[in-house]
Design a protein around this motif. Structure first.
Motif, PDB file in Angstrom:
ATOM      1  N   LEU A  64       0.832  -1.200   0.000  1.00 42.54           N
ATOM      2  CA  LEU A  64       0.000   0.000   0.000  1.00 42.54           C
ATOM      3  C   LEU A  64       0.870   1.254   0.000  1.00 42.54           C
ATOM      4  CD1 LEU A  64      -3.082   0.278  -0.016  1.00 42.54           C
ATOM      5  CD2 LEU A  64      -2.986   0.686   2.447  1.00 42.54           C
ATOM      6  N   VAL A  65       0.580   2.149  -0.951  1.00 42.59           N
ATOM      7  CA  VAL A  65       1.299   3.420  -1.059  1.00 42.59           C
ATOM      8  C   VAL A  65       0.416   4.576  -0.580  1.00 42.59           C
ATOM      9  CG1 VAL A  65       2.384   5.047  -2.681  1.00 42.59           C
ATOM     10  CG2 VAL A  65       2.703   2.576  -2.976  1.00 42.59           C
ATOM     11  N   GLU A  66      -0.875   4.450  -0.811  1.00 45.13           N
ATOM     12  CA  GLU A  66      -1.799   5.541  -0.470  1.00 45.13           C
ATOM     13  C   GLU A  66      -3.019   4.980   0.243  1.00 45.13           C
ATOM     14  OE1 GLU A  66      -4.190   9.226  -2.712  1.00 45.13           O
ATOM     15  OE2 GLU A  66      -2.887   7.867  -3.846  1.00 45.13           O
ATOM     16  N   LEU A  67      -3.312   5.527   1.427  1.00 45.95           N
ATOM     17  CA  LEU A  67      -4.500   5.119   2.194  1.00 45.95           C
ATOM     18  C   LEU A  67      -5.281   6.380   2.539  1.00 45.95           C
ATOM     19  CD1 LEU A  67      -6.206   3.025   3.744  1.00 45.95           C
ATOM     20  CD2 LEU A  67      -4.747   3.455   5.734  1.00 45.95           C
ATOM     21  N   ARG A  68      -6.482   6.503   2.017  1.00 44.88           N
ATOM     22  CA  ARG A  68      -7.351   7.645   2.304  1.00 44.88           C
ATOM     23  C   ARG A  68      -8.741   7.116   2.660  1.00 44.88           C
ATOM     24  NH1 ARG A  68      -4.818  12.421   0.305  1.00 44.88           N
ATOM     25  NH2 ARG A  68      -3.260  11.994  -1.305  1.00 44.88           N
ATOM     26  N   ILE A  69      -9.124   7.267   3.906  1.00 42.94           N
ATOM     27  CA  ILE A  69     -10.470   6.890   4.358  1.00 42.94           C
ATOM     28  C   ILE A  69     -10.988   8.070   5.173  1.00 42.94           C
ATOM     29  CG2 ILE A  69     -11.824   5.289   5.751  1.00 42.94           C
ATOM     30  CD1 ILE A  69      -9.829   3.127   5.092  1.00 42.94           C
ATOM     31  N   ARG A  70     -11.888   8.853   4.570  1.00 48.16           N
ATOM     32  CA  ARG A  70     -12.375  10.082   5.193  1.00 48.16           C
ATOM     33  C   ARG A  70     -13.867   9.986   5.471  1.00 48.16           C
ATOM     34  NH1 ARG A  70      -9.928  14.106   0.659  1.00 48.16           N
ATOM     35  NH2 ARG A  70     -11.274  12.735  -0.577  1.00 48.16           N
ATOM     36  N   HIS A  71     -14.310  10.745   6.482  1.00 44.18           N
ATOM     37  CA  HIS A  71     -15.733  10.792   6.839  1.00 44.18           C
ATOM     38  C   HIS A  71     -16.279   9.386   7.088  1.00 44.18           C
ATOM     39  CE1 HIS A  71     -16.087  15.093   5.819  1.00 44.18           C
ATOM     40  NE2 HIS A  71     -15.276  14.819   4.815  1.00 44.18           N
ATOM     41  N   SER A  72     -15.592   8.647   7.912  1.00 45.87           N
ATOM     42  CA  SER A  72     -15.951   7.246   8.178  1.00 45.87           C
ATOM     43  C   SER A  72     -16.164   7.047   9.677  1.00 45.87           C
ATOM     44  CB  SER A  72     -14.821   6.327   7.676  1.00 45.87           C
ATOM     45  OG  SER A  72     -14.988   5.014   8.171  1.00 45.87           O
ATOM     46  N   PRO A  73     -17.013   6.076  10.068  1.00 42.07           N
ATOM     47  CA  PRO A  73     -17.158   5.728  11.493  1.00 42.07           C
ATOM     48  C   PRO A  73     -16.005   4.867  12.007  1.00 42.07           C
ATOM     49  CG  PRO A  73     -18.593   4.340  10.173  1.00 42.07           C
ATOM     50  CD  PRO A  73     -17.981   5.332   9.217  1.00 42.07           C
ATOM     51  N   SER A  95      -8.942  11.763   7.592  1.00 45.81           N
ATOM     52  CA  SER A  95      -9.629  12.995   7.977  1.00 45.81           C
ATOM     53  C   SER A  95     -11.103  12.757   8.287  1.00 45.81           C
ATOM     54  CB  SER A  95      -9.505  14.039   6.868  1.00 45.81           C
ATOM     55  OG  SER A  95      -8.154  14.420   6.686  1.00 45.81           O
ATOM     56  N   TYR A  96     -11.582  13.432   9.324  1.00 37.63           N
ATOM     57  CA  TYR A  96     -12.985  13.424   9.729  1.00 37.63           C
ATOM     58  C   TYR A  96     -13.495  12.036  10.098  1.00 37.63           C
ATOM     59  CZ  TYR A  96     -12.592  18.107   7.942  1.00 37.63           C
ATOM     60  OH  TYR A  96     -12.176  19.399   7.720  1.00 37.63           O
ATOM     61  N   CYS A  97     -12.604  11.201  10.592  1.00 43.75           N
ATOM     62  CA  CYS A  97     -13.019   9.949  11.239  1.00 43.75           C
ATOM     63  C   CYS A  97     -13.163  10.288  12.723  1.00 43.75           C
ATOM     64  CB  CYS A  97     -11.992   8.845  11.000  1.00 43.75           C
ATOM     65  SG  CYS A  97     -11.882   8.336   9.269  1.00 43.75           S
ATOM     66  N   ALA A  98     -14.319  10.788  13.088  1.00 45.46           N
ATOM     67  CA  ALA A  98     -14.515  11.392  14.405  1.00 45.46           C
ATOM     68  C   ALA A  98     -14.393  10.388  15.543  1.00 45.46           C
ATOM     69  CB  ALA A  98     -15.880  12.084  14.455  1.00 45.46           C
ATOM     70  N   ASN A  99     -14.547   9.090  15.262  1.00 43.55           N
ATOM     71  CA  ASN A  99     -14.489   8.073  16.319  1.00 43.55           C
ATOM     72  C   ASN A  99     -13.085   7.505  16.508  1.00 43.55           C
ATOM     73  OD1 ASN A  99     -17.293   8.297  16.730  1.00 43.55           O
ATOM     74  ND2 ASN A  99     -17.696   6.843  15.067  1.00 43.55           N
ATOM     75  N   LEU A 100     -12.178   7.875  15.638  1.00 42.16           N
ATOM     76  CA  LEU A 100     -10.818   7.353  15.731  1.00 42.16           C
ATOM     77  C   LEU A 100     -10.104   8.011  16.912  1.00 42.16           C
ATOM     78  CD1 LEU A 100      -8.720   5.538  14.138  1.00 42.16           C
ATOM     79  CD2 LEU A 100      -7.870   7.702  13.192  1.00 42.16           C
ATOM     80  N   GLU A 113       5.050  10.760   3.476  1.00 40.76           N
ATOM     81  CA  GLU A 113       5.223  12.169   3.145  1.00 40.76           C
ATOM     82  C   GLU A 113       4.082  13.032   3.662  1.00 40.76           C
ATOM     83  OE1 GLU A 113       5.786  12.599  -1.051  1.00 40.76           O
ATOM     84  OE2 GLU A 113       7.303  11.019  -1.159  1.00 40.76           O
ATOM     85  N   SER A 114       2.887  12.447   3.770  1.00 36.56           N
ATOM     86  CA  SER A 114       1.714  13.229   4.160  1.00 36.56           C
ATOM     87  C   SER A 114       0.916  12.474   5.213  1.00 36.56           C
ATOM     88  CB  SER A 114       0.835  13.510   2.929  1.00 36.56           C
ATOM     89  OG  SER A 114      -0.364  14.156   3.294  1.00 36.56           O
ATOM     90  N   LEU A 115       0.679  13.132   6.347  1.00 37.68           N
ATOM     91  CA  LEU A 115      -0.120  12.565   7.428  1.00 37.68           C
ATOM     92  C   LEU A 115      -1.240  13.546   7.744  1.00 37.68           C
ATOM     93  CD1 LEU A 115      -0.727  10.544   9.673  1.00 37.68           C
ATOM     94  CD2 LEU A 115       1.036  11.650  11.077  1.00 37.68           C
ATOM     95  N   LYS A 116      -2.470  13.165   7.398  1.00 32.37           N
ATOM     96  CA  LYS A 116      -3.625  14.039   7.587  1.00 32.37           C
ATOM     97  C   LYS A 116      -4.629  13.365   8.521  1.00 32.37           C
ATOM     98  CE  LYS A 116      -5.143  16.610   4.308  1.00 32.37           C
ATOM     99  NZ  LYS A 116      -5.770  17.125   3.080  1.00 32.37           N
ATOM    100  N   LEU A 117      -4.911  14.045   9.618  1.00 33.83           N
ATOM    101  CA  LEU A 117      -5.898  13.566  10.584  1.00 33.83           C
ATOM    102  C   LEU A 117      -6.902  14.682  10.889  1.00 33.83           C
ATOM    103  CD1 LEU A 117      -3.373  11.765  12.947  1.00 33.83           C
ATOM    104  CD2 LEU A 117      -4.958  10.651  11.362  1.00 33.83           C
ATOM    105  N   THR A 118      -7.166  15.498   9.911  1.00 30.61           N
ATOM    106  CA  THR A 118      -8.062  16.641  10.070  1.00 30.61           C
ATOM    107  C   THR A 118      -9.420  16.205  10.615  1.00 30.61           C
ATOM    108  OG1 THR A 118      -7.023  17.521   8.069  1.00 30.61           O
ATOM    109  CG2 THR A 118      -8.974  18.666   8.897  1.00 30.61           C
ATOM    110  N   GLY A 119      -9.902  16.897  11.635  1.00 35.87           N
ATOM    111  CA  GLY A 119     -11.239  16.640  12.142  1.00 35.87           C
ATOM    112  C   GLY A 119     -11.400  15.350  12.918  1.00 35.87           C
ATOM    113  N   CYS A 120     -10.316  14.718  13.328  1.00 33.50           N
ATOM    114  CA  CYS A 120     -10.402  13.507  14.164  1.00 33.50           C
ATOM    115  C   CYS A 120     -10.534  13.962  15.617  1.00 33.50           C
ATOM    116  CB  CYS A 120      -9.162  12.630  13.955  1.00 33.50           C
ATOM    117  SG  CYS A 120      -9.071  11.911  12.294  1.00 33.50           S
ATOM    118  N   LYS A 121     -11.751  14.219  16.035  1.00 40.18           N
ATOM    119  CA  LYS A 121     -12.026  14.895  17.298  1.00 40.18           C
ATOM    120  C   LYS A 121     -11.785  14.029  18.526  1.00 40.18           C
ATOM    121  CE  LYS A 121     -15.419  17.989  15.194  1.00 40.18           C
ATOM    122  NZ  LYS A 121     -16.805  18.499  15.250  1.00 40.18           N
ATOM    123  N   SER A 122     -11.601  12.731  18.332  1.00 45.66           N
ATOM    124  CA  SER A 122     -11.407  11.848  19.488  1.00 45.66           C
ATOM    125  C   SER A 122      -9.937  11.629  19.827  1.00 45.66           C
ATOM    126  CB  SER A 122     -12.089  10.492  19.232  1.00 45.66           C
ATOM    127  OG  SER A 122     -13.486  10.659  19.065  1.00 45.66           O
TER     128      SER A 122
END
Length: 561
Positions: A64-73, A95-100, A113-122
């Motif tokens: 795996l080179v790219e993993l993007r799972i956004r707006h998920s429970p 991003s926006y996995c609010a339960n993570l 190179e890129s780590l995005k956890l935008t909106g992970c409120k937990s």
């Protein structure tokens, strides 16, 4: 779409799997047990709205080179054994996995190179391994509102973008390498800048925020865009501060909602290049007279500075100034002579505004002009002045179509006899008087940033065309309702000028295929009715009524063609 738990069985060679729908809810459904497996050769797994709480255990992510799972429970990705096989991963976005609540162990993802956890409120803690991701370029933790713990240092020498926007519990920014380009601390209580601020010669963006900031920060870095928001700075920059000569010149200086800011010293002009935005500083009463020294300034925005009483006359010398925003400047009574190259003037809700300098008004080249809720302006005089300008759209309070419109009528339609030479048409000016009647007492606040859509169509009276199927579209436009909050029940005049592409004598004589179906070609020599209508989705702006409308045509002069 419903997928079974065995949906990817037999797809061993599948390398790219993408369900991208970042805005709309996921329409892909899985059984409660989730997926049995994922293809072992996957290079990219991109699944917005992934509907399960975990990913299948029967998967080895070593390819795996790219993993993007956004707006998920999603609550967790894989267990530690599998995650440590992320040896080829470069882009990781949950991003926006609010339960993570726990960031997966990416310590073996040495190519990340890129780590995005935008909106992970937990998420409360960013693990220490992030310090050792030495190829990291982007770290985005915006809107991680419960994040409290960060590594003391981010070790990647490639790190350029650090986003901590709205991380309300972060008190200290980690140290990082000096190649940074963007540091966003907006919405954080951070007051102490990391040492890297002083070590880099040039950067793109620096955003600082918070009531703990009481003095203009000291640094010499050249920054393209610098923002200070919601601080308690009273004066900027200090006139005789020791470090003034070493301060950089910003391409864009943005000061938003700095409630104590009352003085802009003369030296501020040493700091700004192309854009100066000072929004929502209620104590600011004046701008320094030396504004003419900003000879490269293209945008000036002092909106919602309610105590600002005047704009310096030196503004007329800023020949590159194209945009002026004065929305909500309730104390300004007059506007000085403006630079001839200004394209946009937004002066909505300048409730004390009485006069606009007419010295060079006929030379101005406005495209967008708004005087919404400026009830003390002489609207009839303004209407006459506007006749001299090559405008695109204008909005101001009033109940009459300007007198220079030859065709006008009460209601939403007006009939115009078109000449036979409509191929020479240069442009058409359209005008309406309309009112907005809110359907609730709170409409004023609810209409902020809302739009109403207006359109104009025409039909020939000779062929009896009155419905949409037989009419020809003339033009359409949007009107923003955000400036109507204080006088939403006041009638307003809206002028819109639609310019036809430049005509030449040869094109007028020979015509071209693109013009054949244009309304001015189709209806040349006929009586044509122009009809206006309004569309609005929100209930509180649906009560719009067109009271009067008008049309004015202008033509090229090509002899007797």
């Amino acid at each position: 779409m419903h997928l079974g738990s065995d949906a990817f069985v037999g797809m061993d060679r599948l390398r790219f799997l993408k369900f991208s729908q970042p805005i709309h809810p996921c329409k892909i459904h899985l059984p409660d047990s989730g997926l049995d497996l994922l293809p072992p050769e996957l290079r990219m797994l991109w699944w917005d709205g992934y509907p399960s709480k975990s990913l299948p255990s029967k998967f080895s992510p070593h390819n795996l080179v790219e993993l993007r799972i956004r707006h998920s429970p999603l609550v967790q990705t894989w267990d530690g054994v599998l995650v440590r096989k992320f040896v080829n991963l470069r882009w990781f976005d949950l991003s926006y996995c609010a339960n993570l609540a726990i960031v997966p162990d990416l310590s073996k993802a040495t190519h990340l190179e890129s780590l995005k956890l935008t909106g992970c409120k937990s998420i409360v803690e960013l693990p220490a391994f992030v310090e050792y991701l030495d190829k990291l370029v982007l770290l985005d933790l915006g809107y991680c509102e419960n994040l409290e713990i960060l590594p003391q240092k981010l070790g990647s020498k490639q790190l350029k973008h650090i986003i901590l926007y709205n991380c309300r519990k972060i008190n200290q920014c980690p140290q990082f390498a000096s190649k940074w380009e963007t540091l966003d601390l907006h919405g954080t209580p951070v007051t102490t800048l990391p040492a890297a601020i002083h070590r880099v010669k040039e950067a793109r963006k620096l955003y600082l925020h918070g009531k703990n900031i009481t003095n203009f920060p000291e640094f010499s870095t050249k920054i393209k865009e610098f923002r200070l928001c919601h601080t308690l700075i009273e004066k900027m920059p200090p006139e005789h501060c020791k470090y003034l000569d070493s301060l950089p010149r910003f391409a864009q200086l943005v000061l938003i909602e700095n409630s104590k800011l009352g003085v802009l010293s003369r030296t501020i002009w040493k700091l700004v290049s192309s854009k100066l935005i000072i929004v929502g500083s209620p104590m600011l009463e004046t701008l320094p007279e030396l504004i003419q020294e900003l000879d490269q300034l293209r945008t000036l925005d002092v909106s919602h500075c309610k105590s600002l009483e005047s704009i310096p006359s030196g503004i007329s010398r800023l020949q590159k100034l194209a945009q002026i925003y004065l929305v909500g400047c309730e104390s300004i009574r007059s506007l000085p002579q403006l630079p001839e190259n200004v394209k946009t003037l937004a002066a909505g809700c300048c409730t004390s505004l009485q006069a606009v300098s007419s010295n060079n008004f006929g030379k101005l080249r406005f495209r967008h002009l708004s005087f919404v809720s400026c009830l003390q302006l002489d609207h009839k005089l303004l209407g006459r002045l506007l006749a001299k300008l090559p405008l695109h759209d204008v909005l101001y309070p009033g109940s009459e179509i300007p007198e220079w419109f030859p065709y006008k009528k009460m209601g939403d339609s007006v009939t115009v006899p078109l000449p036979r030479n409509c191929r020479r048409l240069k442009g058409i000016a359209l005008a309406i008087v309309y009112s907005v009647r809110p359907s609730s007492k709170n409409a004023a606040k609810q209409t902020t940033d809302m739009h109403i859509h207006m359109k104009c169509a025409c039909f020939s009276n000779s062929d009896g065309g009155h419905d949409d199927s037989s009419s020809a579209a003339v033009t359409s436009w949007n009107i923003c309702m955000s400036d109507l909050h204080d006088s939403v029940s006041t009638d307003h005049v809206f002028l819109f000028v639609a310019h036809k592409p430049e005509a030449t004598p040869s094109s007028v004589q020979n015509g071209d295929q693109e013009e054949e179906e244009a309304w001015y070609v189709k209806y040349s020599g006929l009586d044509v009715t122009f009809r206006f209508c309004i569309h609005a989705k929100h209930e509180d702006v649906k009560h719009c009524k067109i009271k009067q409308c008008g049309v004015s045509l202008t033509f090229h002069s090509f002899g007797n063609l």
